[in-house]
Design a protein around this motif. Structure first.
Motif, PDB file in Angstrom:
ATOM      1  N   ARG A  50       0.833  -1.207   0.000  1.00 14.07           N
ATOM      2  CA  ARG A  50       0.000   0.000   0.000  1.00 14.07           C
ATOM      3  C   ARG A  50       0.867   1.257   0.000  1.00 14.07           C
ATOM      4  NH1 ARG A  50      -5.124   1.576   1.076  1.00 14.07           N
ATOM      5  NH2 ARG A  50      -5.481   3.501   2.254  1.00 14.07           N
ATOM      6  N   ALA A  51       1.909   1.256   0.823  1.00 15.26           N
ATOM      7  CA  ALA A  51       2.820   2.403   0.873  1.00 15.26           C
ATOM      8  C   ALA A  51       3.543   2.579  -0.458  1.00 15.26           C
ATOM      9  CB  ALA A  51       3.823   2.218   2.006  1.00 15.26           C
ATOM     10  N   ALA A  52       3.953   1.473  -1.069  1.00 15.27           N
ATOM     11  CA  ALA A  52       4.660   1.542  -2.353  1.00 15.27           C
ATOM     12  C   ALA A  52       3.745   2.078  -3.450  1.00 15.27           C
ATOM     13  CB  ALA A  52       5.192   0.159  -2.732  1.00 15.27           C
ATOM     14  N   VAL A  53       2.497   1.630  -3.451  1.00 17.54           N
ATOM     15  CA  VAL A  53       1.529   2.107  -4.445  1.00 17.54           C
ATOM     16  C   VAL A  53       1.252   3.595  -4.241  1.00 17.54           C
ATOM     17  CG1 VAL A  53      -0.876   1.948  -5.191  1.00 17.54           C
ATOM     18  CG2 VAL A  53       0.473  -0.130  -4.870  1.00 17.54           C
ATOM     19  N   ASN A  54       1.091   4.015  -2.992  1.00 18.26           N
ATOM     20  CA  ASN A  54       0.857   5.437  -2.711  1.00 18.26           C
ATOM     21  C   ASN A  54       2.031   6.298  -3.163  1.00 18.26           C
ATOM     22  OD1 ASN A  54      -1.676   4.989  -1.640  1.00 18.26           O
ATOM     23  ND2 ASN A  54      -1.014   5.057   0.491  1.00 18.26           N
ATOM     24  N   ALA A  55       3.249   5.800  -2.921  1.00 17.30           N
ATOM     25  CA  ALA A  55       4.433   6.544  -3.340  1.00 17.30           C
ATOM     26  C   ALA A  55       4.487   6.666  -4.863  1.00 17.30           C
ATOM     27  CB  ALA A  55       5.698   5.862  -2.824  1.00 17.30           C
ATOM     28  N   ALA A  56       4.106   5.596  -5.553  1.00 15.61           N
ATOM     29  CA  ALA A  56       4.091   5.626  -7.017  1.00 15.61           C
ATOM     30  C   ALA A  56       3.036   6.606  -7.529  1.00 15.61           C
ATOM     31  CB  ALA A  56       3.830   4.225  -7.563  1.00 15.61           C
ATOM     32  N   LYS A  57       1.866   6.593  -6.916  1.00 12.69           N
ATOM     33  CA  LYS A  57       0.800   7.519  -7.314  1.00 12.69           C
ATOM     34  C   LYS A  57       1.231   8.967  -7.106  1.00 12.69           C
ATOM     35  CE  LYS A  57      -3.228   4.525  -6.410  1.00 12.69           C
ATOM     36  NZ  LYS A  57      -4.400   4.340  -5.504  1.00 12.69           N
ATOM     37  N   ALA A  58       1.936   9.214  -6.006  1.00 18.07           N
ATOM     38  CA  ALA A  58       2.389  10.572  -5.700  1.00 18.07           C
ATOM     39  C   ALA A  58       3.361  11.092  -6.752  1.00 18.07           C
ATOM     40  CB  ALA A  58       3.039  10.620  -4.320  1.00 18.07           C
ATOM     41  N   GLN A  59       4.056  10.166  -7.427  1.00 17.41           N
ATOM     42  CA  GLN A  59       5.000  10.556  -8.487  1.00 17.41           C
ATOM     43  C   GLN A  59       4.378  10.420  -9.872  1.00 17.41           C
ATOM     44  OE1 GLN A  59       7.853  11.986  -8.110  1.00 17.41           O
ATOM     45  NE2 GLN A  59       7.992  11.801  -5.882  1.00 17.41           N
ATOM     46  N   SER A  60       3.045  10.248  -9.906  1.00 14.68           N
ATOM     47  CA  SER A  60       2.295  10.184 -11.167  1.00 14.68           C
ATOM     48  C   SER A  60       2.656   8.983 -12.030  1.00 14.68           C
ATOM     49  CB  SER A  60       2.482  11.476 -11.972  1.00 14.68           C
ATOM     50  OG  SER A  60       2.070  12.608 -11.227  1.00 14.68           O
ATOM     51  N   VAL A  61       3.023   7.874 -11.385  1.00 11.44           N
ATOM     52  CA  VAL A  61       3.233   6.639 -12.136  1.00 11.44           C
ATOM     53  C   VAL A  61       1.872   6.170 -12.658  1.00 11.44           C
ATOM     54  CG1 VAL A  61       3.996   4.241 -12.019  1.00 11.44           C
ATOM     55  CG2 VAL A  61       5.227   6.005 -10.740  1.00 11.44           C
ATOM     56  N   PRO A  62       1.747   5.874 -13.955  1.00 10.15           N
ATOM     57  CA  PRO A  62       0.460   5.452 -14.521  1.00 10.15           C
ATOM     58  C   PRO A  62      -0.102   4.202 -13.837  1.00 10.15           C
ATOM     59  CG  PRO A  62       2.006   6.001 -16.266  1.00 10.15           C
ATOM     60  CD  PRO A  62       2.800   6.002 -14.988  1.00 10.15           C
ATOM     61  N   LYS A  63      -1.421   4.149 -13.750  1.00  6.64           N
ATOM     62  CA  LYS A  63      -2.076   3.001 -13.102  1.00  6.64           C
ATOM     63  C   LYS A  63      -1.689   1.682 -13.753  1.00  6.64           C
ATOM     64  CE  LYS A  63      -6.191   5.443 -11.390  1.00  6.64           C
ATOM     65  NZ  LYS A  63      -7.679   5.533 -11.465  1.00  6.64           N
ATOM     66  N   ASP A  64      -1.561   1.688 -15.080  1.00  7.06           N
ATOM     67  CA  ASP A  64      -1.193   0.453 -15.780  1.00  7.06           C
ATOM     68  C   ASP A  64       0.182  -0.036 -15.338  1.00  7.06           C
ATOM     69  OD1 ASP A  64      -3.565   0.517 -17.125  1.00  7.06           O
ATOM     70  OD2 ASP A  64      -2.731   1.226 -19.036  1.00  7.06           O
ATOM     71  N   ASN A  65       1.108   0.887 -15.127  1.00  6.56           N
ATOM     72  CA  ASN A  65       2.445   0.504 -14.661  1.00  6.56           C
ATOM     73  C   ASN A  65       2.382  -0.117 -13.277  1.00  6.56           C
ATOM     74  OD1 ASN A  65       2.838   2.265 -16.883  1.00  6.56           O
ATOM     75  ND2 ASN A  65       4.892   2.787 -16.182  1.00  6.56           N
ATOM     76  N   ILE A  66       1.567   0.470 -12.415  1.00  9.18           N
ATOM     77  CA  ILE A  66       1.420  -0.046 -11.055  1.00  9.18           C
ATOM     78  C   ILE A  66       0.832  -1.450 -11.076  1.00  9.18           C
ATOM     79  CG2 ILE A  66       0.180   0.271  -8.873  1.00  9.18           C
ATOM     80  CD1 ILE A  66       0.407   3.304  -9.337  1.00  9.18           C
ATOM     81  N   GLN A  67      -0.209  -1.635 -11.876  1.00 11.22           N
ATOM     82  CA  GLN A  67      -0.853  -2.947 -11.943  1.00 11.22           C
ATOM     83  C   GLN A  67       0.090  -4.003 -12.515  1.00 11.22           C
ATOM     84  OE1 GLN A  67      -3.735  -3.612 -10.527  1.00 11.22           O
ATOM     85  NE2 GLN A  67      -3.394  -5.775 -11.012  1.00 11.22           N
ATOM     86  N   ARG A  68       0.862  -3.636 -13.530  1.00 14.22           N
ATOM     87  CA  ARG A  68       1.822  -4.591 -14.115  1.00 14.22           C
ATOM     88  C   ARG A  68       2.881  -4.986 -13.092  1.00 14.22           C
ATOM     89  NH1 ARG A  68       1.411  -1.492 -18.933  1.00 14.22           N
ATOM     90  NH2 ARG A  68       3.293  -0.300 -18.391  1.00 14.22           N
ATOM     91  N   ALA A  69       3.307  -4.020 -12.284  1.00 14.38           N
ATOM     92  CA  ALA A  69       4.321  -4.313 -11.262  1.00 14.38           C
ATOM     93  C   ALA A  69       3.777  -5.280 -10.222  1.00 14.38           C
ATOM     94  CB  ALA A  69       4.775  -3.021 -10.600  1.00 14.38           C
ATOM     95  N   ILE A  70       2.500  -5.124  -9.857  1.00 13.37           N
ATOM     96  CA  ILE A  70       1.875  -6.041  -8.895  1.00 13.37           C
ATOM     97  C   ILE A  70       1.756  -7.440  -9.499  1.00 13.37           C
ATOM     98  CG2 ILE A  70      -0.248  -6.567  -7.632  1.00 13.37           C
ATOM     99  CD1 ILE A  70      -0.672  -3.552  -7.313  1.00 13.37           C
ATOM    100  N   GLU A  71       1.276  -7.501 -10.738  1.00 12.78           N
ATOM    101  CA  GLU A  71       1.073  -8.801 -11.405  1.00 12.78           C
ATOM    102  C   GLU A  71       2.398  -9.519 -11.645  1.00 12.78           C
ATOM    103  OE1 GLU A  71      -1.044  -7.677 -14.887  1.00 12.78           O
ATOM    104  OE2 GLU A  71      -2.980  -7.444 -13.858  1.00 12.78           O
ATOM    105  N   LYS A  72       3.446  -8.750 -11.834  1.00 13.79           N
ATOM    106  CA  LYS A  72       4.760  -9.338 -12.099  1.00 13.79           C
ATOM    107  C   LYS A  72       5.230 -10.208 -10.940  1.00 13.79           C
ATOM    108  CE  LYS A  72       9.414  -7.881 -13.508  1.00 13.79           C
ATOM    109  NZ  LYS A  72      10.295  -6.719 -13.768  1.00 13.79           N
ATOM    110  N   ALA A  73       4.800  -9.882  -9.734  1.00 15.59           N
ATOM    111  CA  ALA A  73       5.245 -10.621  -8.542  1.00 15.59           C
ATOM    112  C   ALA A  73       4.788 -12.072  -8.551  1.00 15.59           C
ATOM    113  CB  ALA A  73       4.731  -9.922  -7.285  1.00 15.59           C
ATOM    114  N   SER A  74       3.669 -12.341  -9.224  1.00 14.05           N
ATOM    115  CA  SER A  74       3.125 -13.705  -9.199  1.00 14.05           C
ATOM    116  C   SER A  74       3.600 -14.558 -10.369  1.00 14.05           C
ATOM    117  CB  SER A  74       1.592 -13.647  -9.201  1.00 14.05           C
ATOM    118  OG  SER A  74       1.117 -13.010 -10.376  1.00 14.05           O
ATOM    119  N   ARG A  75       4.354 -13.964 -11.278  1.00 11.03           N
ATOM    120  CA  ARG A  75       4.829 -14.727 -12.426  1.00 11.03           C
ATOM    121  C   ARG A  75       5.991 -15.619 -12.047  1.00 11.03           C
ATOM    122  NH1 ARG A  75       5.671  -9.913 -16.343  1.00 11.03           N
ATOM    123  NH2 ARG A  75       7.643 -11.040 -16.635  1.00 11.03           N
TER     124      ARG A  75
END
Length: 247
Positions: A50-75
């Motif tokens: 949650r903290a990592a996602v909030n930090a990414a949002k604060a730096q205007s990281v696109p939602k698609d990038n955030i979601q891909r980073a989360i999904e990457k963990a399960s690959r």
């Protein structure tokens, strides 16, 4: 704490991060992946994520990038990153703590050691400088979250230990194990923070003069340009006058 830009004088300068936006996006995405892999991929159930996602949002990281980073963990072919901390000294006797996430320990160690030695510093053994810092939780809010009094009262009510406010924003310090509890308590009052993470807070600060400040800033820039380095902490203070001369 006193000194130039307070928290940004510890974590270096936001402007330097802005210039390296692509690298910053990569580092934020890596932290999201590591956090998701270490726990559940649901930010509501995983405080670090949650903290990592909030930090990414604060730096205007696109939602698609955030979601891909989360999904990457399960690959199954996802990289395995190791968390490493380096400690040492920079120009002017400044203490530095360098945090990295790496898939190649030897590469990162070589790059960090080279950067430090070529820019007026030297690495020490583990624990050589961290004894001069307190391990705490740090929650960042922009100045727009409210005035100093509002933020102080909200932080006090939420159980924070200290607050530092300036024109740059608000830094709310918590006990290490209370970080996410305090962050959640603050959200209904101040909104989502720009960041919430474990931090190294110096017990004493070192005033850096003009002769050493330029080399120190160059060292930190070189370290932050390394894709494996996540955060550089230090106990340095640089006056406004010196910072203006450095540009």
């Amino acid at each position: 704490m006193a000194g130039h830009s307070k928290f940004k004088n510890i974590m270096h300068r936001k402007g330097a991060q802005d210039k390296k936006r692509s690298s910053l996006f990569s580092k934020l995405s890596r932290e999201i992946t590591v956090a998701a892999k270490a726990g559940t991929p649901d930010p509501d159930m995983n405080p670090r994520l949650r903290a990592a996602v909030n930090a990414a949002k604060a730096q205007s990281v696109p939602k698609d990038n955030i979601q891909r980073a989360i999904e990457k963990a399960s690959r199954s072919d996802a990289e395995t990153y190791e968390e490493i901390r380096y400690e040492g000294f920079g120009p002017g006797g400044v203490s530095l703590i360098i945090e990295a996430l790496t898939d190649n320990r030897n590469r990162t160690a070589t790059n960090v050691r080279t950067a430090v030695s070529k820019n007026g510093g030297n690495l020490g053994a583990g624990g050589s400088v961290s004894h001069g810092f307190d391990r705490m939780g740090l929650i960042n809010y922009p100045a727009s979250a409210g005035d100093a009094e509002k933020v102080f009262e909200a932080a006090l009510e939420a159980g924070a230990e200290d607050v530092t406010s300036s024109d740059d924003g608000h830094e709310i310090w918590t006990a290490m194990d209370a970080l996410h509890e305090v962050a959640r308590a603050l959200e209904p009052v101040l909104g989502e923070p720009e960041g919430a993470k474990l931090a190294w807070r110096p017990q004493t600060m070192v005033e850096v003069g003009e002769a050493d400040a330029g080399t120190l800033m160059k060292l930190i820039d070189v370290l932050e340009e390394d894709d494996d380095v996540q955060t550089v902490w230090g106990n340095y203070e640089v006056s406004d006058e010196v910072m203006e001369k450095l540009g």
